[in-house]
Structures are given as C-alpha cells and as structure tokens.
Design a protein around this motif. Structure first.
Motif, PDB file in Angstrom:
ATOM      1  N   MET A  59       0.679  -1.110   0.170  1.00  0.00           N
ATOM      2  CA  MET A  59      -0.196  -0.022   0.092  1.00  0.00           C
ATOM      3  C   MET A  59       0.890   1.136   0.111  1.00  0.00           C
ATOM      4  SD  MET A  59      -2.867   0.916   2.938  1.00  0.00           S
ATOM      5  CE  MET A  59      -3.669  -0.677   2.775  1.00  0.00           C
ATOM      6  N   ASN A  60       0.755   2.244  -0.972  1.00  0.00           N
ATOM      7  CA  ASN A  60       1.457   3.320  -0.978  1.00  0.00           C
ATOM      8  C   ASN A  60       1.061   4.508  -0.110  1.00  0.00           C
ATOM      9  OD1 ASN A  60       2.958   2.369  -3.096  1.00  0.00           O
ATOM     10  ND2 ASN A  60       1.360   2.997  -4.641  1.00  0.00           N
ATOM     11  N   THR A  61      -0.436   4.341   0.382  1.00  0.00           N
ATOM     12  CA  THR A  61      -0.715   5.537   1.161  1.00  0.00           C
ATOM     13  C   THR A  61      -0.354   5.041   2.801  1.00  0.00           C
ATOM     14  OG1 THR A  61      -2.619   5.286  -0.077  1.00  0.00           O
ATOM     15  CG2 THR A  61      -2.847   6.549   1.796  1.00  0.00           C
ATOM     16  N   THR A  62       0.022   6.389   3.529  1.00  0.00           N
ATOM     17  CA  THR A  62       0.339   5.884   4.822  1.00  0.00           C
ATOM     18  C   THR A  62      -0.931   6.121   5.870  1.00  0.00           C
ATOM     19  OG1 THR A  62       2.348   7.181   4.607  1.00  0.00           O
ATOM     20  CG2 THR A  62       1.654   6.954   7.042  1.00  0.00           C
ATOM     21  N   VAL A  63      -1.092   4.992   6.568  1.00  0.00           N
ATOM     22  CA  VAL A  63      -2.329   4.886   7.502  1.00  0.00           C
ATOM     23  C   VAL A  63      -1.658   5.046   9.015  1.00  0.00           C
ATOM     24  CG1 VAL A  63      -4.316   3.304   7.874  1.00  0.00           C
ATOM     25  CG2 VAL A  63      -3.384   3.625   5.846  1.00  0.00           C
ATOM     26  N   LYS A  64      -1.774   6.248   9.500  1.00  0.00           N
ATOM     27  CA  LYS A  64      -1.404   6.506  10.982  1.00  0.00           C
ATOM     28  C   LYS A  64      -2.334   6.981  11.671  1.00  0.00           C
ATOM     29  CE  LYS A  64       2.399   8.186  13.325  1.00  0.00           C
ATOM     30  NZ  LYS A  64       2.044   8.336  14.644  1.00  0.00           N
ATOM     31  N   ILE A  65      -2.970   5.936  12.490  1.00  0.00           N
ATOM     32  CA  ILE A  65      -3.887   6.598  13.364  1.00  0.00           C
ATOM     33  C   ILE A  65      -3.383   7.422  14.676  1.00  0.00           C
ATOM     34  CG2 ILE A  65      -5.810   5.713  15.063  1.00  0.00           C
ATOM     35  CD1 ILE A  65      -5.941   3.245  13.001  1.00  0.00           C
ATOM     36  N   THR A  66      -4.005   8.507  15.175  1.00  0.00           N
ATOM     37  CA  THR A  66      -3.159   9.358  16.063  1.00  0.00           C
ATOM     38  C   THR A  66      -4.075   9.056  17.328  1.00  0.00           C
ATOM     39  OG1 THR A  66      -4.459  11.244  15.626  1.00  0.00           O
ATOM     40  CG2 THR A  66      -2.150  10.835  14.490  1.00  0.00           C
ATOM     41  N   ALA A  67      -3.544   9.525  18.484  1.00  0.00           N
ATOM     42  CA  ALA A  67      -4.245   9.396  19.837  1.00  0.00           C
ATOM     43  C   ALA A  67      -5.324  10.591  19.531  1.00  0.00           C
ATOM     44  CB  ALA A  67      -3.403   9.995  20.824  1.00  0.00           C
ATOM     45  N   ALA A  68      -5.246  11.786  18.874  1.00  0.00           N
ATOM     46  CA  ALA A  68      -6.223  12.565  18.562  1.00  0.00           C
ATOM     47  C   ALA A  68      -7.342  11.766  17.680  1.00  0.00           C
ATOM     48  CB  ALA A  68      -6.040  13.848  18.052  1.00  0.00           C
ATOM     49  N   ASP A  69      -7.240  11.293  16.950  1.00  0.00           N
ATOM     50  CA  ASP A  69      -8.195  10.543  15.993  1.00  0.00           C
ATOM     51  C   ASP A  69      -8.839   9.722  16.970  1.00  0.00           C
ATOM     52  OD1 ASP A  69      -7.317  11.415  13.458  1.00  0.00           O
ATOM     53  OD2 ASP A  69      -6.069   9.605  13.106  1.00  0.00           O
ATOM     54  N   ALA A  70      -8.277   8.922  17.524  1.00  0.00           N
ATOM     55  CA  ALA A  70      -8.896   7.729  18.656  1.00  0.00           C
ATOM     56  C   ALA A  70      -9.685   8.534  19.507  1.00  0.00           C
ATOM     57  CB  ALA A  70      -7.982   7.038  19.176  1.00  0.00           C
ATOM     58  N   GLY A  71      -9.238   9.383  20.176  1.00  0.00           N
ATOM     59  CA  GLY A  71     -10.083  10.245  21.238  1.00  0.00           C
ATOM     60  C   GLY A  71     -11.258  10.938  20.671  1.00  0.00           C
ATOM     61  N   THR A  72     -11.171  11.532  19.616  1.00  0.00           N
ATOM     62  CA  THR A  72     -12.403  12.161  18.845  1.00  0.00           C
ATOM     63  C   THR A  72     -13.335  10.991  18.695  1.00  0.00           C
ATOM     64  OG1 THR A  72     -10.981  13.367  17.863  1.00  0.00           O
ATOM     65  CG2 THR A  72     -13.273  13.908  17.004  1.00  0.00           C
ATOM     66  N   LEU A  73     -12.956   9.991  18.106  1.00  0.00           N
ATOM     67  CA  LEU A  73     -13.788   8.713  17.685  1.00  0.00           C
ATOM     68  C   LEU A  73     -14.593   8.461  19.073  1.00  0.00           C
ATOM     69  CD1 LEU A  73     -14.910   7.294  15.378  1.00  0.00           C
ATOM     70  CD2 LEU A  73     -13.058   5.850  15.655  1.00  0.00           C
ATOM     71  N   THR A  74     -13.825   8.059  19.960  1.00  0.00           N
ATOM     72  CA  THR A  74     -14.291   7.227  20.823  1.00  0.00           C
ATOM     73  C   THR A  74     -15.303   8.225  21.858  1.00  0.00           C
ATOM     74  OG1 THR A  74     -12.411   7.767  22.396  1.00  0.00           O
ATOM     75  CG2 THR A  74     -12.680   5.247  21.438  1.00  0.00           C
ATOM     76  N   GLY A  75     -15.084   9.305  21.822  1.00  0.00           N
ATOM     77  CA  GLY A  75     -15.678  10.628  22.460  1.00  0.00           C
ATOM     78  C   GLY A  75     -17.317  10.581  21.741  1.00  0.00           C
ATOM     79  N   TRP A  76     -17.531  10.356  20.348  1.00  0.00           N
ATOM     80  CA  TRP A  76     -18.495  10.349  19.392  1.00  0.00           C
ATOM     81  C   TRP A  76     -19.322   9.043  19.916  1.00  0.00           C
ATOM     82  CZ3 TRP A  76     -19.765   6.580  15.992  1.00  0.00           C
ATOM     83  CH2 TRP A  76     -20.776   6.777  15.286  1.00  0.00           C
ATOM     84  N   PHE A  77     -18.371   7.924  19.909  1.00  0.00           N
ATOM     85  CA  PHE A  77     -19.048   6.749  20.051  1.00  0.00           C
ATOM     86  C   PHE A  77     -19.918   6.703  21.379  1.00  0.00           C
ATOM     87  CE2 PHE A  77     -18.957   2.451  21.940  1.00  0.00           C
ATOM     88  CZ  PHE A  77     -19.810   1.683  20.967  1.00  0.00           C
ATOM     89  N   LYS A  78     -19.343   7.337  22.436  1.00  0.00           N
ATOM     90  CA  LYS A  78     -20.089   7.317  23.869  1.00  0.00           C
ATOM     91  C   LYS A  78     -21.283   7.978  23.689  1.00  0.00           C
ATOM     92  CE  LYS A  78     -15.996   6.564  26.459  1.00  0.00           C
ATOM     93  NZ  LYS A  78     -14.566   7.250  26.883  1.00  0.00           N
ATOM     94  N   GLU A  79     -21.256   9.093  22.926  1.00  0.00           N
ATOM     95  CA  GLU A  79     -22.569   9.673  22.708  1.00  0.00           C
ATOM     96  C   GLU A  79     -23.472   9.040  21.934  1.00  0.00           C
ATOM     97  OE1 GLU A  79     -23.156  12.610  24.282  1.00  0.00           O
ATOM     98  OE2 GLU A  79     -21.419  12.296  25.526  1.00  0.00           O
ATOM     99  N   ASN A  80     -23.009   8.477  20.910  1.00  0.00           N
ATOM    100  CA  ASN A  80     -23.863   8.226  19.768  1.00  0.00           C
ATOM    101  C   ASN A  80     -24.301   6.700  19.504  1.00  0.00           C
ATOM    102  OD1 ASN A  80     -24.475  10.663  18.323  1.00  0.00           O
ATOM    103  ND2 ASN A  80     -22.688  10.760  18.606  1.00  0.00           N
ATOM    104  N   GLN A  81     -23.674   5.780  20.274  1.00  0.00           N
ATOM    105  CA  GLN A  81     -23.875   4.465  20.046  1.00  0.00           C
ATOM    106  C   GLN A  81     -25.169   3.787  20.165  1.00  0.00           C
ATOM    107  OE1 GLN A  81     -22.343   1.481  23.292  1.00  0.00           O
ATOM    108  NE2 GLN A  81     -21.724   3.531  24.483  1.00  0.00           N
ATOM    109  N   ARG A  82     -25.483   2.926  19.526  1.00  0.00           N
ATOM    110  CA  ARG A  82     -26.919   2.137  19.625  1.00  0.00           C
ATOM    111  C   ARG A  82     -27.069   1.461  20.715  1.00  0.00           C
ATOM    112  NH1 ARG A  82     -26.549  -0.783  13.745  1.00  0.00           N
ATOM    113  NH2 ARG A  82     -24.537  -0.601  14.719  1.00  0.00           N
ATOM    114  N   ILE A  83     -28.251   1.343  21.192  1.00  0.00           N
ATOM    115  CA  ILE A  83     -28.439   0.166  22.208  1.00  0.00           C
ATOM    116  C   ILE A  83     -28.756  -1.190  21.564  1.00  0.00           C
ATOM    117  CG2 ILE A  83     -29.883  -0.450  24.224  1.00  0.00           C
ATOM    118  CD1 ILE A  83     -30.418   2.503  24.494  1.00  0.00           C
ATOM    119  N   LEU A  84     -27.946  -1.952  21.794  1.00  0.00           N
ATOM    120  CA  LEU A  84     -27.891  -3.418  21.161  1.00  0.00           C
ATOM    121  C   LEU A  84     -27.985  -4.574  22.504  1.00  0.00           C
ATOM    122  CD1 LEU A  84     -25.295  -2.596  18.143  1.00  0.00           C
ATOM    123  CD2 LEU A  84     -27.906  -2.696  18.053  1.00  0.00           C
TER     124      LEU A  84
END
Ligand code: SF4
Length: 365
Positions: free
Chosen positions: A1-26
């Motif tokens: 793969m030529n593209t760099t895929v680097k997940i940062t702590a900021a990416d993860a923090g934003t995403l998990t913050g969103w998840f806590k607010e928006n996750q479905r009840i399953l």
C-alpha cells in the motif's frame, strides 16, 4: 500500500468520544458477557443488525450460555437458526462450545491466538471478542472498519484484498504501540475503540449512498471527505460471477402430508430438511412422472408450482417446482425421508431457500 495509514491519539480520542454519545443500544452491547459478543459477531456475519437483534434475544432465551449451546440437539439448534442462512455458522458455534466445555472449563479465552484455534473463529472474530469482551489492544477489521479507514486515509487499494485488511490491522496495532500506547493498558478504551470504528461505519460512514460527513467526528481530518473522493473510495473489486444451478423440486404429498428429505450431513445446507429436488430442469409432466417413479412412488396427479430463485454466496439455485400427489407412502420411505403434516413441519428447520413454497402452502402460519 502506497498510502500512509497512521492513526493518532487525537483520532482515537475524537472517535471514542463520539461513540460514547451516539452508540446504539444493542442487546449484546455492554453486557460484560463474552458469550454475547461471540454469539452476536457470528450472527452478524452476512445478516442485518435489525434482524439479528430479535433473533439474538430468542436464541439466548433458549440457549443462555456455552453449556446449553454445547448440549443442544442438532434439530433444535438448526430450528433456532432457521431463516438466518449460512448454517455452517451455527454448526461451528456448537462445535466451538463443545471444545470450550472440554478444554476450557466452558469459558471463552481472551487471548486472540487461542481464540483463532477454535472452530468458526477467524482473525476478525478473535479480534472482536478479545478487544470488546476482554479489553485486549488488538484489531478487529470488518467491512465497516475497512470502509472507514479507507476513506479517512484516502486509501484507493482494493478493500477486498487481504493486503489491505492486513495493512489496516497493522495500523491499529501500531497505534497501540506508538501514539496510543497509554490506551493499550486500558481495557475499557480498547473495547470502546473497536466498537467506535464499527459504529462509525454502520451509522455515519455508510456503505450505500453518500456518507453523512457533516455528522462525522473525523470530518476535519478525513482525506476522502476533504478531497471529495467519497464516491470513489473505498474501491472494491467486482465479485466473481455466481454459478447457476438448475433444480427441480418435487413436492410430494400423500393426502395432507408432505414428503420431507433430510439433506446429507456434509455440504450445502447440511443436515437440513427440504422438499426433495433433483439437479435438472424438468418442465414436462412426463419427465416429472419418470423422476417420481424412479423414487419408487406412484404419482396420481401432478401440478406445476411457481418458479423461484435463491442466492447463496457462490451459487444461485433456479428452481422449477411441481406438486405431486401420490398414493399412500407409509411403506415406501427410505431412511432420509419422512412424512409430516403442516403442524409437524413447523418444528423442522426448512431453509429460507424454500421460502416460496413454505409460503405457498402457508406452512409457517
Ligand atoms: S468524514 Fe465522511 S468519508 Fe470521512 S470517515 Fe467521516 S463519514 Fe466517512
């Protein structure tokens, strides 16, 4: 793969913050029970969440734990799975439960390497169980995660390819080893991060139609969004064409009873009950009469039923169907055939491939 895929702590923090607010009840979410994570992951393969929600609850009412799953009879198990398709999933589920009872005291291990040695558990399911149920910092890359990461990093490689999946798995591992090292020892974070990637793909970065980028926690950094490439990414190579198999169903009736055939214990729809069929397209009454006579039965009246199709992953059945009324069959039946009335038939697992005919006879009333 030529593209760099680097997940940062900021990416993860934003995403998990969103998840806590928006996750479905399953029904399987946040229960603290690894059996729930495992069962739901197997059920969700090739099946919609809305359908699985209801079936998961019913399944758990009948088989609430690994011990009850391991000891369930085959017919009861297949009946519980009826309509879900891909029956090898439930057979492997039970095989795995039996191994767990024999070798692991009835408890799922948390270690992904041990999980992967169990029947029916591949790298994705092992990663999902290990991270969600046990908080281990490992990747679980499903179709949703492939799409989300491909768009976030503008990866144009084929998401069907193993190399792309491996590169994304490695990117998640690298995140836990580098920028996200402080999260790697936080089980709640690991469980949340895996689910947040999947949930973003299910709710926002959706597979069909435009993604809902305006609602996305990653909209400020997502390359596909910023470069207006969301309609090109992800790239998915076309699937190979399915093989078409012509079948003729011989729905043989003796008075009010139906002749039911148990399929062989190996292969497609193994061990399930069906209306007997031959792998040929029989369109003439004389051909049907000959096929029924070859079974040692005497047709009295035959009648053409509607045609139907059923699509499996790699093949497609095109079905021609006939109803055949015969004289009494009581003394003629080979071992893998049985006669059942409508009420009795409802207790057998008849695959959804025969849905047109079970509906036709209102067998599922
Ligand atoms: S910004 Fe849009 S394309 Fe990018 S991850 Fe979010 S929903 Fe997907």
């Amino acid at each position: 793969m030529n593209t760099t895929v680097k997940i940062t702590a900021a990416d993860a923090g934003t995403l998990t913050g969103w998840f806590k607010e928006n996750q479905r009840i399953l029904p399987w979410r946040n229960t603290g029970n690894p059996y729930d994570v495992w069962l739901s992951e197997i059920m969700l393969q090739q099946t919609r969440v809305e359908f699985v929600k209801e079936r998961f609850i019913l399944f758990k009412q009948q088989l609430p734990d690994i011990a009850s799953l391991a000891s369930c009879s085959e017919d009861r198990l297949l009946k519980l799975w009826e309509g879900m398709g891909y029956y090898s999933r439930v057979r492997n589920l039970q095989k795995c439960a039996r191994v767990l009872m024999e070798q692991y005291d009835g408890i799922l291990p948390g270690d992904p390497a041990r999980l992967m040695k169990l029947p029916g558990i591949g790298p994705y399911t092992a990663g999902a169980i290990a991270s969600i149920a046990f908080g281990i910092p490992v990747p679980a890359v499903d179709g949703n995660v492939l799409r989300v990461l491909a768009r976030r990093f503008a990866v144009t490689d084929d998401i069907r390819s193993t190399d792309t999946r491996t590169a994304f798995e490695q990117a998640i591992r690298s995140f836990y080893e580098q920028d996200g090292t402080q999260y790697a020892s936080d089980p709640a974070f690991c469980a949340c991060f895996t689910q947040s990637l999947m949930e973003l793909g299910a709710l926002v970065c959706v597979p069909n139609g435009e993604p809902h980028c305006e609602q996305c926690p990653w909209k400020a950094s997502c390359k596909a969004h910023l470069n207006h490439q969301t309609d090109e990414i992800p790239y998915r190579s076309p699937l190979k064409q399915r093989k078409t198999v012509e079948r003729t169903l011989l729905i043989i009736r003796d008075g009010d009873r139906f002749l039911l055939h148990k399929r062989p214990s190996k292969g497609l729809l193994a061990g399930l009950y069906e209306f007997y069929g031959v792998e040929q397209k029989l369109v003439k009454p004389s051909e049907v009469t000959a096929a029924v006579t070859a079974l040692g039965m005497v047709p009295i009246r035959i009648h053409r039923l509607p045609d139907s199709r059923h699509i499996f992953t790699h093949l497609e059945w095109h079905m021609t169907a006939w109803e055949i009324k015969t004289a009494s069959l009581d003394t003629l039946l080979p071992d893998d055939f049985m006669l059942v009335n409508k009420k009795e038939l409802a207790s057998f697992a008849v695959p959804s491939a025969f849905h047109t005919y079970t509906e036709y006879y209102s067998l599922k009333d």
